[in-house]
Design a protein around this motif. Structure first.
Motif, PDB file in Angstrom:
ATOM      1  N   GLU A 270     -42.202   8.415   5.275  1.00  0.00           N
ATOM      2  CA  GLU A 270     -41.054   8.276   4.392  1.00  0.00           C
ATOM      3  C   GLU A 270     -41.529   7.778   3.039  1.00  0.00           C
ATOM      4  O   GLU A 270     -42.648   7.260   2.912  1.00  0.00           O
ATOM      5  CB  GLU A 270     -40.041   7.317   5.005  1.00  0.00           C
TER       6      GLU A 270
ATOM      7  N   ASP B 193     -44.497   5.260   2.114  1.00  0.00           N
ATOM      8  CA  ASP B 193     -45.503   5.136   3.180  1.00  0.00           C
ATOM      9  C   ASP B 193     -46.824   5.782   2.756  1.00  0.00           C
ATOM     10  O   ASP B 193     -46.852   6.728   1.964  1.00  0.00           O
ATOM     11  CB  ASP B 193     -45.032   5.822   4.468  1.00  0.00           C
TER      12      ASP B 193
ATOM     13  N   GLN C 103     -46.713   9.273   0.432  1.00  0.00           N
ATOM     14  CA  GLN C 103     -45.401   9.904   0.365  1.00  0.00           C
ATOM     15  C   GLN C 103     -44.574   9.247  -0.744  1.00  0.00           C
ATOM     16  O   GLN C 103     -44.326   8.044  -0.713  1.00  0.00           O
ATOM     17  CB  GLN C 103     -44.680   9.771   1.706  1.00  0.00           C
TER      18      GLN C 103
ATOM     19  N   LYS D 107     -39.511  12.947   3.046  1.00  0.00           N
ATOM     20  CA  LYS D 107     -40.273  12.625   4.248  1.00  0.00           C
ATOM     21  C   LYS D 107     -40.987  13.870   4.773  1.00  0.00           C
ATOM     22  O   LYS D 107     -40.650  15.001   4.408  1.00  0.00           O
ATOM     23  CB  LYS D 107     -39.358  12.036   5.323  1.00  0.00           C
TER      24      LYS D 107
ATOM     25  N   HIS E 191     -43.257  15.226   8.545  1.00  0.00           N
ATOM     26  CA  HIS E 191     -43.725  14.932   9.895  1.00  0.00           C
ATOM     27  C   HIS E 191     -45.213  15.259  10.009  1.00  0.00           C
ATOM     28  O   HIS E 191     -45.652  16.336   9.614  1.00  0.00           O
ATOM     29  CB  HIS E 191     -42.935  15.749  10.919  1.00  0.00           C
TER      30      HIS E 191
ATOM     31  N   LYS F 153     -47.059   1.114   6.160  1.00  0.00           N
ATOM     32  CA  LYS F 153     -45.624   1.316   6.081  1.00  0.00           C
ATOM     33  C   LYS F 153     -45.050   0.654   4.821  1.00  0.00           C
ATOM     34  O   LYS F 153     -45.304  -0.530   4.565  1.00  0.00           O
ATOM     35  CB  LYS F 153     -44.952   0.750   7.338  1.00  0.00           C
ATOM     36  N   GLN F 154     -44.304   1.440   4.033  1.00  0.00           N
ATOM     37  CA  GLN F 154     -43.664   0.939   2.811  1.00  0.00           C
ATOM     38  C   GLN F 154     -44.659   0.179   1.932  1.00  0.00           C
ATOM     39  O   GLN F 154     -44.391  -0.931   1.461  1.00  0.00           O
ATOM     40  CB  GLN F 154     -42.464   0.076   3.159  1.00  0.00           C
TER      41      GLN F 154
ATOM     42  N   THR G 144     -39.551  16.932  -0.371  1.00  0.00           N
ATOM     43  CA  THR G 144     -40.726  16.157  -0.004  1.00  0.00           C
ATOM     44  C   THR G 144     -41.828  16.367  -1.024  1.00  0.00           C
ATOM     45  O   THR G 144     -42.097  17.501  -1.455  1.00  0.00           O
ATOM     46  CB  THR G 144     -41.229  16.532   1.414  1.00  0.00           C
TER      47      THR G 144
END
Length: 387
Positions: free
Chosen positions: A191, A194, A149, A153, A155, A25-26, A213
């Motif tokens: 996002e 990520d 990413q 974003k 899915h 994450k991030q 995206t």
């Protein structure tokens, strides 16, 4: 764009690699969005759109002649995107795919960091979209993938494998008898910043979400048993039992069993294994930037002390065995070289001053000369100067 994997390399290698997905994450330190878009635009602008590496999909492939044109450029045929068509397809929900991106600073830096973290060769693809339609249906990949990413974003839904460790000739589209899983084991919205790690064989279905995206898919390619068997095939002619003509099972059974035992001994021979691993590693290349003004300039005063260096190698795990293999070169290392290379392995980027100051007076000059030599061999890359 630096990556903070937020996970010890040993933890990833021992608990996640080849086993299960992981969300970083991030993890990517992104510049402002305008800078990222500039990198994406320039990357596509420099590419050859006629190459098969480019694909436009909206479910099915869009024929290349719909968005690429040829023209005579002073006696030479060139190709260019028909930009109006590209824009319309994107606004209509298509995905622009660029496979095997290389020699692009925008993506190379990310790929190198992932290569070192996973100790595997990498190949990079890019996926650009603005709509809501999938570029592919639910599928698995035949290599581990890091989805990075960078804009907007997307899915992702993932399901555990029902066909273990597929090889390159075993893509999901070619094995229709393997059913799609009925359950989803992981869902995530990636996002900007990520990274999602997807082991090969895991079903996944990335879906744009009706917004801008762009992500890089960084595939990793470590050696596997199939590669090893292909390499061992060159030893088959040395086994007499495999050189004989075949007649019938009664006649050939004994000779084939004896040859199989001899070949089995070749498979489990440690020398063969280590030789294969070294040759596999020696075939890998990592692109680095030129430093003409320093390394190609006979009038240069040498490497500046404030220059930052990084190790330009996919797999540095062999340092503990006393050698390094990178870009087709095997380098046996002494104590001074080991000190420098292990520092770079641990710290990722280090200034020349830090490396030389860590040595005693007797070894400082030797260290400086060694660093320049390794940089010329493309085993070290000059990143920048300390700011």
């Amino acid at each position: 764009m630096n990556i903070d994997f937020q996970l010890l390399q040993d933890t990833f290698l021992n608990e996640y690699r080849y086993r299960k997905p992981y969300l970083f994450k991030q993890a990517v330190s992104l510049p402002d969005k305008e800078t990222v878009w500039r990198g994406i635009n320039e990357m596509y602008q420099r590419a050859n759109p006629a190459d098969d590496l480019f694909k436009f999909r909206k479910g099915a492939l869009i024929p290349k002649e719909h968005y690429v044109e040829s023209f005579n450029d002073v006696g030479r045929i060139r190709y260019r995107f028909k930009k109006a068509a590209v824009y319309e397809y994107l606004k209509d929900g298509a995905t622009l795919i660029y496979n095997r991106i290389n020699n692009e600073p925008f993506s190379d830096n990310i790929a190198r960091q992932i290569a070192r973290f996973t100790q595997a060769h990498t190949i990079v693809s890019g996926y650009l979209a603005f709509g809501e339609g999938a570029s592919y249906k639910n599928h698995w990949d035949t290599r581990d993938v890091f989805a990075v990413q960078l804009i907007g974003k997307k899915h992702w839904s993932l399901s555990a494998p029902n066909f273990d460790m597929p090889l390159y000739m075993q893509q999901s589209k070619d094995l229709p008898h393997i059913p799609e899983p009925e359950t989803v084991d992981m869902e995530v919205v990636l996002e900007a910043g990520d990274i999602l790690y997807i082991p090969r064989g895991w079903w996944h279905n990335p879906i744009p979400m009706g917004c801008e995206t762009f992500h890089l898919a960084v595939g990793t390619f470590p050696p596997n048993g199939h590669d090893y068997m292909q390499w061992l095939m060159k030893k088959v002619p040395d086994i007499a039992g495999f050189r004989h003509n075949l007649q019938n099972w009664t006649h050939d059974e004994g000779r084939l069993k004896a040859a199989a035992e001899e070949f089995a001994a070749q498979i489990t021979d440690n020398t063969n294994y280590e030789t294969f691993m070294q040759e596999f590693l020696g075939e890998q290349r990592t692109d680095s930037g030129f430093s003409f003004e320093i390394l190609g300039n006979p009038y240069s005063e040498g490497l500046p002390e404030d220059a930052l260096l990084s190790l330009n190698a996919v797999d540095d795990s062999t340092l503990e065995k006393g050698y390094l293999i990178a870009n087709g070169i095997k380098l046996n290392i002494d104590d001074v070289s080991a000190s420098v290379l292990n520092t770079l392995k641990q710290e990722s980027t280090v200034s020349i001053k830090q490396l030389t100051d860590a040595q005693n007076n007797q070894n400082r000059l030797k260290t400086g000369e060694m660093i320049r030599h390794l940089a010329q061999l493309d085993l070290l890359e000059i990143q920048e100067r300390v700011k």
